[in-house]
Design an enzyme around this catalytic site. Structure first.
Site, PDB file in Angstrom:
ATOM      1  N   GLN A  83       0.892  -1.158   0.000  1.00  0.00           N
ATOM      2  CA  GLN A  83       0.000   0.000   0.000  1.00  0.00           C
ATOM      3  C   GLN A  83       0.934   1.212   0.000  1.00  0.00           C
ATOM      4  OE1 GLN A  83      -3.954  -1.685   1.656  1.00  0.00           O
ATOM      5  NE2 GLN A  83      -2.665  -1.363   3.437  1.00  0.00           N
ATOM      6  N   HIS A  94       6.475   4.159   6.084  1.00  0.00           N
ATOM      7  CA  HIS A  94       7.757   3.482   5.888  1.00  0.00           C
ATOM      8  C   HIS A  94       7.432   2.333   4.936  1.00  0.00           C
ATOM      9  CE1 HIS A  94      11.529   1.651   8.071  1.00  0.00           C
ATOM     10  NE2 HIS A  94      11.403   1.128   6.852  1.00  0.00           N
ATOM     11  N   HIS A  96       6.720  -0.892   3.109  1.00  0.00           N
ATOM     12  CA  HIS A  96       6.675  -2.279   3.593  1.00  0.00           C
ATOM     13  C   HIS A  96       5.874  -3.140   2.631  1.00  0.00           C
ATOM     14  CE1 HIS A  96       3.464   0.038   5.531  1.00  0.00           C
ATOM     15  NE2 HIS A  96       2.724  -1.058   5.459  1.00  0.00           N
ATOM     16  N   HIS A  98       3.631  -6.464   2.320  1.00  0.00           N
ATOM     17  CA  HIS A  98       2.845  -7.450   3.063  1.00  0.00           C
ATOM     18  C   HIS A  98       3.001  -8.800   2.356  1.00  0.00           C
ATOM     19  CE1 HIS A  98       0.228  -4.563   5.395  1.00  0.00           C
ATOM     20  NE2 HIS A  98       0.609  -3.756   4.419  1.00  0.00           N
TER      21      HIS A  98
HETATM   22  W1  AMW Z   1      -0.112  -0.400   6.000  1.00  0.00           W
HETATM   23  O1  AMW Z   1      -1.771  -0.166   6.375  1.00  0.00           O
HETATM   24  O2  AMW Z   1       0.734   0.923   6.422  1.00  0.00           O
HETATM   25  O3  AMW Z   1       0.117  -1.012   4.466  1.00  0.00           O
HETATM   26  O4  AMW Z   1       0.333  -1.710   7.020  1.00  0.00           O
HETATM   27  C1  AMW Z   1       0.897  -1.549   8.299  1.00  0.00           C
HETATM   28  C2  AMW Z   1       1.075  -2.920   8.862  1.00  0.00           C
HETATM   29  O5  AMW Z   1       1.948  -2.851   9.948  1.00  0.00           O
HETATM   30  C3  AMW Z   1      -0.220  -3.559   9.364  1.00  0.00           C
HETATM   31  O6  AMW Z   1      -0.277  -4.892   8.887  1.00  0.00           O
HETATM   32  C4  AMW Z   1      -0.081  -3.482  10.873  1.00  0.00           C
HETATM   33  O7  AMW Z   1      -0.778  -4.533  11.515  1.00  0.00           O
HETATM   34  C5  AMW Z   1       1.418  -3.598  11.023  1.00  0.00           C
HETATM   35  N1  AMW Z   1       2.000  -2.987  12.207  1.00  0.00           N
HETATM   36  C6  AMW Z   1       1.889  -1.699  12.601  1.00  0.00           C
HETATM   37  N2  AMW Z   1       2.628  -1.468  13.690  1.00  0.00           N
HETATM   38  C7  AMW Z   1       3.260  -2.629  13.999  1.00  0.00           C
HETATM   39  C8  AMW Z   1       4.163  -3.018  15.020  1.00  0.00           C
HETATM   40  N3  AMW Z   1       4.579  -2.163  15.965  1.00  0.00           N
HETATM   41  N4  AMW Z   1       4.600  -4.286  15.030  1.00  0.00           N
HETATM   42  C9  AMW Z   1       4.171  -5.155  14.091  1.00  0.00           C
HETATM   43  N5  AMW Z   1       3.314  -4.852  13.095  1.00  0.00           N
HETATM   44  C10 AMW Z   1       2.865  -3.597  13.043  1.00  0.00           C
END
Ligand code: AMW
Length: 148
Positions: A83, A94, A96, A98
């Site tokens: 995303q 940041h 990432h 999935h």
């Molecule tokens: W994104 O909606 O920005 O594409 O996805 C963020 C992802 O990071 C989500 O799957 C969320 O559950 C995960 N997430 C956010 N903070 C943490 C954390 N501190 N530790 C592990 N996973 C996290």
């Protein structure tokens, strides 16, 4: 040493792979079992901000991580998604990737996984819905073993 993931500081106990330019961590709120994240070490917001070496490392790491989570969680396929920007559903600023192991029948409608991804960390999110640090560290230890 902790890892930076946007605004979050991530404990090494929940990180199961570190490469030269990337790291992989378990998710505090997985959409499916084995839903993990692969990130560049450098905390940049958008995919376009990565340099070519970072892109190569991020995607090679995603390949390795995908093979491991598919095997460990008895998947037969993977959903790999990014995303990239707030209007695409990004909440953590940041980059990432999935990585989600998939198996037959895991969703009644296959593409529902994208709806779940879109909403899982936005609607009704609260610390009470997150996994315990102990649970996350146990999963990370099991995954780390595949890379040793
Ligand atoms: W994104 O909606 O920005 O594409 O996805 C963020 C992802 O990071 C989500 O799957 C969320 O559950 C995960 N997430 C956010 N903070 C943490 C954390 N501190 N530790 C592990 N996973 C996290």
């Amino acid at each position: 040493m902790s890892f930076r993931f946007g605004q979050h500081l991530i404990k090494p106990s929940v990180v199961f792979l570190k490469t030269e330019l990337s790291f992989a961590l378990v998710n505090r709120k997985p959409v499916v079992p084995g839903h993990v994240l692969v990130c560049p070490l450098r905390p940049v917001e958008r995919f376009r901000d990565l340099n070519p070496d970072e892109v190569a490392d991020l995607f090679q790491t995603t390949q390795r991580v995908g093979s491991v989570v598919e095997k460990h969680f008895q998947g037969t396929s993977l959903t790999v998604a990014m995303q990239d920007g707030p209007e695409a559903g990004q909440t953590v600023k940041h980059v990432h990737v999935h990585v989600l192991p998939r198996k037959a029948g895991d969703f009644h409608r296959n593409d529902s996984i994208y709806d779940e991804l879109q909403k899982h960390d936005k609607e009704e999110d609260s610390p009470a819905l997150w996994r315990s640090e102990e649970d996350m560290a146990t999963e990370a230890a099991a995954l780390r073993a595949y890379f040793q």
